[in-house]
Design an enzyme around this catalytic site. Sequence first.
Site, PDB file in Angstrom:
ATOM      1  N   LYS A  66       0.840  -1.201   0.000  1.00  0.00           N
ATOM      2  CA  LYS A  66       0.000   0.000   0.000  1.00  0.00           C
ATOM      3  C   LYS A  66       0.872   1.246   0.000  1.00  0.00           C
ATOM      4  O   LYS A  66       0.378   2.353   0.191  1.00  0.00           O
ATOM      5  CB  LYS A  66      -0.907   0.010   1.231  1.00  0.00           C
ATOM      6  CG  LYS A  66      -1.890  -1.157   1.275  1.00  0.00           C
ATOM      7  CD  LYS A  66      -2.722  -1.096   2.548  1.00  0.00           C
ATOM      8  CE  LYS A  66      -3.555  -2.357   2.732  1.00  0.00           C
ATOM      9  NZ  LYS A  66      -4.048  -2.455   4.112  1.00  0.00           N
ATOM     10  N   HIS A 114      26.004 -12.045   5.301  1.00  0.00           N
ATOM     11  CA  HIS A 114      25.049 -13.001   5.857  1.00  0.00           C
ATOM     12  C   HIS A 114      25.761 -13.628   7.064  1.00  0.00           C
ATOM     13  O   HIS A 114      26.196 -14.772   7.018  1.00  0.00           O
ATOM     14  CB  HIS A 114      24.696 -14.056   4.802  1.00  0.00           C
ATOM     15  CG  HIS A 114      23.529 -14.925   5.166  1.00  0.00           C
ATOM     16  ND1 HIS A 114      22.900 -14.867   6.394  1.00  0.00           N
ATOM     17  CD2 HIS A 114      22.879 -15.881   4.465  1.00  0.00           C
ATOM     18  CE1 HIS A 114      21.924 -15.761   6.404  1.00  0.00           C
ATOM     19  NE2 HIS A 114      21.880 -16.393   5.257  1.00  0.00           N
TER      20      HIS A 114
END
Lengths: 305, 191
Positions: free
Chosen positions: A82, A132
């Site tokens: 949105k 990572h």
Amino acid sequence: MRHLLAVDDLGSDGIEEVLRLTASFVEVSARAIPKVPTLRGRTVVSLFYEESTRTRLSFEAAAKRLSADTMNFNVGASSVHKGESLRDTVLTIEAMGVDALIVRHASAGVPAQVARWVQASVVNAGDGWHEHPTQALLDCYTLQEQLGRLDGRRVAIVGDVKHSRVARSDIAAFTSLGADVVVVAPPTLLPPSLAGWPVEVSHDLDGVLPKVDAVVLLRMQQERQTEALVPSLREYTASYGLTRRRAALLGERAVVMHPGPMNRGVEIAAEVADLPRSVVTRQVANGVAVRMAVLFLVLAAGAGS
Amino acid sequence: MAERERRITPPYGGAFVARSRVMDAADVRRAITRIAHEVVERNAGLDDAVVIGLQTGGVPLARSLVAELTRIEGAEVPLGTLDVAFYRDDIGLRPVMPEAVTDIPAELSGRTVVLVDDVLFTGRTIRAALDAVCDYGRPRAVQLAVMVDRGHRELPIRPDFVGKNLPTRRDEAVDVHLDGVDLGDLVRARR
């Protein structure tokens, strides 16, 4: 330690502390009831802007084995579509009362940015091509478990180094513990400059394999490759894949690792992935214990100091 | 609670400085021998007994106790070690780190567990140890052996076997080793 954003945040002492703590959590994970009450009442939220199976589930299992409450943020079903900004999303989640955010994002630096916005602890679960760190820590633990130690060992990292956050974190962690790292890849899959990287570079996998104690295979990350960097996957496999013939070049005790998900038949031959020297499932099992150690360190161990 | 653990934790931390010797090596040895006899007497033998030392101070005492039990009864008693860090009730209030990996070598369900620690103080470590033990199974009974009971309990916990009852002030410290027990103070390192 408040956040874990990159391997270098830990230093070699910090990495060794994580590995020591991981051994305790491996013991917890082996029990009939693999759960301790350590993080009761704490809330851990996974904020994954990139798809993932093993890392998200691994963090969730780790949090649950520590008795933390877990919430999952699914970008696909969220207000991101949105038009909500990352900052607003993060602040909204934090306002619900969150102690740790596990962040994965396709852009480098997002976990560090999130850490500047929130009071909660932030753990980097993979940011773009950058880092990572928990994968590197579980790789260190697995290597230590299989080889006894990393100091003086020789590890080959093979494949798409350019796009690999695992390679960057692995190199930082392995070398910090005293291992020698050789990266093996076609020139197009190496970063433009390797200046400052404490590694050797080779384009000859057959020549490297007999001399290493472990091989870390990287996935061909086709989703990150915007141009044709290798002529074809078949050609890549012919030169850089760990085929059955190449696996036979490895020393008797050398191990094969892969951060997953594996492309069987590309970077690793299907039958090589199932050889006893392949420790891929050990990596996954150790991953839960390593992430328990990391959550313990950011949420419990340092509190009050 | 292991004194070493307290040494590395800032709110209570500091270096141990001995003021007076409370037990010497022979006293500690005799106390372990007596406790071993009491354990055998209480349990009418050692069938199904498991000895578990609490990290780190209880472990050498547990090892000595098992050696004594073996000498007295000629039976092998399983020895385990337990680190209670993950079960502490002050996680988040002060830094907590495990000192060693827990090792429980035997099934605990249906057996008598003898917990061994160096000093019994507030009782909070033992509370944590009871929770931990119950995660491994349902013992028939849990008993507690300590070298020193220094009082100041904060929980309704009492020892079954005691080397020495030692009245202390709350701010004092007790240091237990196989070669002796000292009463002293924790001196905070200056910054």
